[in-house]
Design an enzyme around this catalytic site. Structure first.
Site, PDB file in Angstrom:
ATOM      1  N   ALA A 241       6.470   9.430  11.844  1.00 51.90           N
ATOM      2  CA  ALA A 241       5.708   9.900  12.194  1.00 51.90           C
ATOM      3  C   ALA A 241       3.767   9.605  12.099  1.00 51.90           C
ATOM      4  O   ALA A 241       3.709  10.175  12.927  1.00 51.90           O
ATOM      5  CB  ALA A 241       5.666  11.074  11.858  1.00 51.90           C
ATOM      6  N   ALA A 242       3.970   8.399  11.404  1.00 59.08           N
ATOM      7  CA  ALA A 242       2.234   7.681  11.027  1.00 59.08           C
ATOM      8  C   ALA A 242       1.726   7.242  12.546  1.00 59.08           C
ATOM      9  O   ALA A 242       0.267   8.642  12.848  1.00 59.08           O
ATOM     10  CB  ALA A 242       1.961   6.648  10.737  1.00 59.08           C
ATOM     11  N   GLY A 243       2.296   7.160  13.528  1.00 60.54           N
ATOM     12  CA  GLY A 243       1.716   7.111  14.697  1.00 60.54           C
ATOM     13  C   GLY A 243       0.785   8.540  15.784  1.00 60.54           C
ATOM     14  O   GLY A 243       0.379   9.061  16.391  1.00 60.54           O
ATOM     15  N   ASP A 244       2.260   9.246  15.248  1.00 56.64           N
ATOM     16  CA  ASP A 244       2.133  10.618  15.691  1.00 56.64           C
ATOM     17  C   ASP A 244       0.730  11.499  15.298  1.00 56.64           C
ATOM     18  O   ASP A 244       0.306  12.441  15.789  1.00 56.64           O
ATOM     19  CB  ASP A 244       3.222  11.494  15.358  1.00 56.64           C
ATOM     20  CG  ASP A 244       4.450  11.191  16.274  1.00 56.64           C
ATOM     21  OD1 ASP A 244       4.171  10.491  17.666  1.00 56.64           O
ATOM     22  OD2 ASP A 244       5.843  11.247  16.190  1.00 56.64           O
TER      23      ASP A 244
END
Length: 296
Positions: A241-244
């Site tokens: 979820a880093a991109g989210d």
């Protein structure tokens, strides 16, 4: 205000020493359940960072859906929940000891988020100035939403993840596209340099291209200028979820009126902090933590 249209999943995360090879069986180190889904992750990030958010999503008819309902309503994100007769969406996530992940998504209820549901929520959605989209709901719905907001003069931020089955006609309705390096290659073509790939996306209709490069930071290519913002150095344990988190923080910062460079640094800091923790939504930092990393 920020509108998010997208998925809600329960993430089943199993930690391993190294990724499982084809034909191999190995023992997992730890099994955890977290609220997730790219749409929910981005909506929750924007909300926890102080944004006013309308989140349109579909939940199913099982215990996973009830878990997601509790999590979303606890932070006032229950305003756009629609319930359907289907198992809820789930993601099976394998996380290695180096913090890398591999993900299999079962869409479940997410695949019931139709253009008709979006049209029915039009009045609430168009109160927002910024729309966040991903690719975990039917593409026809994503395309419909992008066109709806673009024609209303709103900012459309599209995260092309997963990058399969994307009709490039959507790009003419996208203000900012935010691929990672793998997604960029699938959209623009393999064996292209960064500048060549972003130029190709501009020709396809994208106003701005924001390439997320993990621990190498981000590269932004606009019609009139380009920016490189380095990543913050941290010890990563889980990149789920880093991109989210980046997208949710970026939208929240833009919605506050910060300029592009400040918004990119803010989003990079938020993403960096998220990879130092396990889980998707459980890894989202708070404003004071981001400010501390930024030296504010």
């Amino acid at each position: 205000m920020i509108a998010v249209i997208g998925s809600s999943n329960v993430d089943m995360v199993i930690n391993v020493d190294d990724f499982t090879l084809p034909g191999q069986t190995q023992k997992g180190l730890e099994l955890s359940y977290y609220p997730g889904g790219k749409g929910a992750n981005q909506a929750v990030t924007s909300r926890l960072l102080g944004g006013e958010v309308y989140f349109l999503t579909c939940l199913g008819n099982d215990g996973n859906a009830q878990m997601m309902k509790r999590e979303l309503e606890a932070i006032d994100l229950g305003n756009g929940i629609r319930y359907v007769d289907s198992p809820n969406g789930v993601a099976l996530i394998e996380v290695s000891s180096s913090g890398e992940n591999r993900i299999i998504v079962y869409p479940g209820a997410n695949f019931h988020l139709s253009p008709e549901i979006i049209a029915d929520s039009r009045e609430s959605l168009l109160k927002a100035d910024i729309l966040l989209l991903q690719n975990e709901i039917p593409f026809e719905s994503t395309l419909y939403a992008a066109k709806l907001f673009s024609e209303a003069g709103k900012t459309v931020i599209f995260d092309p993840a997963p990058s399969s089955n994307i009709d490039k006609s959507i790009l003419r309705y996208v203000s900012i596209i935010t691929p990672n390096e793998t997604e960029m290659a699938e959209l623009a073509g393999y064996n292209l340099g960064i500048e060549e790939a972003t130029a190709k996306l501009h020709k396809m209709g994208c106003e701005d291209v924001l390439l997320k490069r993990g621990n190498k930071g981000v590269f932004f290519s606009g019609r009139s200028k380009s920016l490189v913002v380095p990543a913050f150095k941290v010890r990563a344990i889980d990149s789920t979820a880093a991109g989210d988190v980046f997208n949710g923080a970026f939208a929240c910062s833009l919605d506050r009126g910060l300029d592009l460079h400040a918004s990119l640094r803010y989003a990079c800091a938020a993403a960096a902090l998220s990879v130092t923790r396990r889980g998707a939504q459980k890894s989202i930092p708070r404003n004071e933590e981001i400010g501390s990393l930024l030296g504010e």
